[in-house]
Design an enzyme around this catalytic site. Structure first.
Site, PDB file in Angstrom:
ATOM      1  N   LYS A 140     -14.336 -29.027   8.163  1.00 14.42           N
ATOM      2  CA  LYS A 140     -14.529 -28.387   9.464  1.00 14.42           C
ATOM      3  C   LYS A 140     -16.023 -28.242   9.709  1.00 14.42           C
ATOM      4  CE  LYS A 140     -13.906 -24.201  12.198  1.00 14.42           C
ATOM      5  NZ  LYS A 140     -15.349 -24.199  12.563  1.00 14.42           N
ATOM      6  N   GLY A 173     -19.672 -18.304   4.117  1.00 14.83           N
ATOM      7  CA  GLY A 173     -19.889 -17.648   5.390  1.00 14.83           C
ATOM      8  C   GLY A 173     -19.751 -16.143   5.280  1.00 14.83           C
ATOM      9  N   SER A 174     -19.272 -15.540   6.345  1.00 12.61           N
ATOM     10  CA  SER A 174     -19.203 -14.080   6.421  1.00 12.61           C
ATOM     11  C   SER A 174     -18.017 -13.534   5.636  1.00 12.61           C
ATOM     12  CB  SER A 174     -19.069 -13.647   7.875  1.00 12.61           C
ATOM     13  OG  SER A 174     -17.788 -14.031   8.389  1.00 12.61           O
ATOM     14  N   GLY A 208     -14.864 -13.736   7.877  1.00 15.84           N
ATOM     15  CA  GLY A 208     -14.295 -15.075   7.943  1.00 15.84           C
ATOM     16  C   GLY A 208     -13.620 -15.479   6.649  1.00 15.84           C
ATOM     17  N   GLY A 209     -14.279 -15.248   5.532  1.00 15.22           N
ATOM     18  CA  GLY A 209     -13.706 -15.619   4.242  1.00 15.22           C
ATOM     19  C   GLY A 209     -12.449 -14.853   3.907  1.00 15.22           C
ATOM     20  N   GLU A 213     -17.286 -17.922  -0.555  1.00 13.94           N
ATOM     21  CA  GLU A 213     -18.535 -17.224  -0.871  1.00 13.94           C
ATOM     22  C   GLU A 213     -18.934 -16.486   0.388  1.00 13.94           C
ATOM     23  OE1 GLU A 213     -22.135 -16.572  -0.135  1.00 13.94           O
ATOM     24  OE2 GLU A 213     -22.622 -18.639  -0.690  1.00 13.94           O
ATOM     25  N   CYS A 268     -28.031 -16.581   1.204  1.00 11.98           N
ATOM     26  CA  CYS A 268     -27.013 -15.656   0.684  1.00 11.98           C
ATOM     27  C   CYS A 268     -27.513 -14.916  -0.547  1.00 11.98           C
ATOM     28  CB  CYS A 268     -25.715 -16.398   0.385  1.00 11.98           C
ATOM     29  SG  CYS A 268     -25.943 -17.986  -0.403  1.00 11.98           S
ATOM     30  N   GLU A 299     -24.597  -5.495   3.457  1.00  9.75           N
ATOM     31  CA  GLU A 299     -25.473  -6.612   3.807  1.00  9.75           C
ATOM     32  C   GLU A 299     -25.809  -6.648   5.292  1.00  9.75           C
ATOM     33  OE1 GLU A 299     -25.694 -11.463   3.199  1.00  9.75           O
ATOM     34  OE2 GLU A 299     -23.748 -10.516   3.509  1.00  9.75           O
TER      35      GLU A 299
END
Length: 522
Positions: A184, A241-242, A245-246, A265, A302, A389
């Site tokens: 994607k 990603g965030s 989202g994860g 991650e 990250c 974060e």
């Protein structure tokens, strides 16, 4: 090459939908001109089915053939030349030097996996030979090795348009394992993604690789990601990603009739502990290094150190003041996307209120400012959100009143990608307990360095306990990332002629194996 805005499915670029989106130039805060098609449900299904169909022939290729494929991808990416870097610069706002290095890292990752495949021992062959005369029962012959899982869905990251993208570590490790990929593309850099996909398509043709082995889908909606994770042909997911989202993808995968692993991650605060002795000896130099680490890549790594901890004394006060001075002299530039920038400004505004600091959050129309916020352990206990974060060039300094308070803060930490300790030899001996604690909190523990940046090596771990990742047993960087996309199979009492070469008695591959508890390449 001329961008088409289309998807790569089974070796062909095409699109059947009528909804499009465009890329974005964050340095100028303007939309780009090429229109990219949103993948339809039918195209998602076609890509997943193509990957599934390619699995059987692709997994049967020799390690040498897969290695050549990865090496050819690296060559074709480099062959894209300046056009790839120029497109990535437009879509990310990142400087040419950074992207040139990232292209080198991308090729390096592919070649590292190729080298591992050519050596061959990565399959972790284990042989326990039969003992037919054993009493009271004979022992059977058992042989184990790693095999690929199947088609893998990979999601591109916003902050690395090359190294964590189309041909990045997730794709490289999946292809190395023998798993076809449905990728994607990240909507922040769709043109860059299409160009790299074209390089992979050319490598598939050159190496006579099954055409469904790599597929690319474009799209800016969450529906595409949902459809990918829920498709029954997909057997694992790689994501960078965030947290939101994860975790959403993880929940979708767990709710499937056949749950699948999601290696997400999701970010990290990456705490840095400055011990008293080292601040007394090198406080000014550490402030300079820390400020550079906070702002590297506009703080969009990250492994950006979003938090530091020090004991309350004159040396930590001087360190804080020196760090603020260093940060005030740094111009960080534009952030990767409008969404990332807005979230950063919201996070800084929250920290302004939570810590009682009042300062401007933005340098000019496109650039943001770096920030350092100072608080104490008591404030964090009342409001833990202070040390969550904030993705960007800022960090929160936590002042502890004594050693016990510092150690308790460390014990209360959630999972992180990294944890760092700066100390003299005497500091490290006195705070040995801190090092023990941090091993349970992070995937990588750093002594007297800064965590920003991740080397691609065999020993690297880029992962960590939840919420840094959804599976702390794995890494998304380094060659051991391959094991996210494999599983062990045991062959019992197989005739030698039916065994994979890695497990045959004569060891035709000459790889290192564990035979009756002894490592040998015999």
């Amino acid at each position: 090459m001329t961008l088409t805005g289309q998807h790569l499915i089974a070796g062909q670029f095409a699109a059947t939908g009528n909804i499009t989106f465009v890329g974005y130039n964050p340095a100028q805060e303007t939309d780009l001109t090429t229109h990219f098609f949103e993948a339809t449900a039918e195209e998602v299904n076609s890509a997943c089915e193509a990957a599934s169909a390619a699995f059987a022939p692709y997994k049967k290729l020799s390690d040498a053939d897969r290695a050549l494929f990865l090496e050819t991808i690296a060559i074709e990416i480099v062959n894209l030349g300046d056009a790839l870097l120029e497109t990535a610069m437009l879509e990310s706002g990142l400087p040419l030097a950074r992207l040139t290095g990232e292209r080198g890292r991308t090729a390096g990752q592919l070649n590292a996996f190729a080298k591992m495949l050519r050596e061959g021992s990565w399959v972790n062959a284990i042989i326990d030979t039969a003992q037919p005369d054993r009493q009271p029962l004979p022992k059977v012959d058992l042989r184990q090795m790693q095999i690929p899982l199947g088609a893998v869905a990979v999601f591109g990251a916003s902050n690395f348009p090359l190294a964590f993208s189309v041909a990045g570590g997730d794709t490289a490790s999946a292809l190395a394992a023998g798993c076809p990929v449905v990728f994607k593309a990240h909507p922040a850099h769709p043109g860059t993604c299409e160009m790299v996909a074209a390089a992979i398509a050319k490598a598939m043709e050159i190496c006579n690789i099954p055409l469904g082995t790599f597929n690319l889908l474009q799209g800016s909606s969450h529906n595409l990601g949902t459809a990918l994770v829920q498709h029954p042909a997909i057997k694992a997911v790689g994501f960078t990603g965030s947290f939101a989202g994860g975790k959403a993808l993880y929940n979708l995968a767990a709710a499937r009739p056949q749950p699948i692993p999601v290696y997400a991650e999701m970010g990290s605060v990456n705490p840095v502990f400055f011990l008293p002795g080292i601040l007394k000896e090198k406080g000014a130099a550490l402030a300079k290094g820390f400020a550079s680490s906070i702002t590297m890549g506009v703080g969009q790594f990250c492994t950006n150190p979003g938090m530091f901890v020090a004991l309350a004394d004159d040396n930590s006060t001087n360190f804080i003041n020196d760090t603020k001075t260093e940060l005030s002299a740094i111009t960080v530039g534009a952030m990767l996307t409008a969404g990332i920038k807005n979230n950063y400004l919201k996070g800084v505004t929250h920290l302004n209120k939570a810590t009682g600091v009042t300062s401007s959050t933005q340098a000019n129309a496109t650039e943001v400012k770096p920030h350092l916020f100072i608080t104490d352990v008591a404030a964090i206990e009342k409001n833990p959100l202070i040390v969550e974060e904030v993705f960007g060039p800022c960090s929160v300094g936590v002042v502890a009143q004594n050693k016990a308070e510092l150690l308790k803060l460390a014990s209360d930490l959630e999972g992180h990608l990294t944890a760092t300790v700066h100390g003299t030899a005497a500091d490290l001996a006195e705070y040995a307990e801190l090092l023990d604690i941090l091993q349970d909190k992070a995937g990588r523990v750093v002594i007297n360095g800064f965590p920003t940046g991740v080397e691609v090596t065999h020993a690297m771990v880029h992962g960590g306990p939840f919420p840094a990742t959804t599976d702390s047993r794995s890494t998304s960087v380094g060659t051991t990332a391959i094991y996210r996309f494999t599983r062990p199979v045991c062959f019992q009492d197989f005739p030698d002629t039916l065994l994979p070469d890695a497990l045959k008695t004569g060891n035709p591959l000459k790889i290192n194996r564990l035979i009756n508890s002894v490592h040998s390449n015999a």
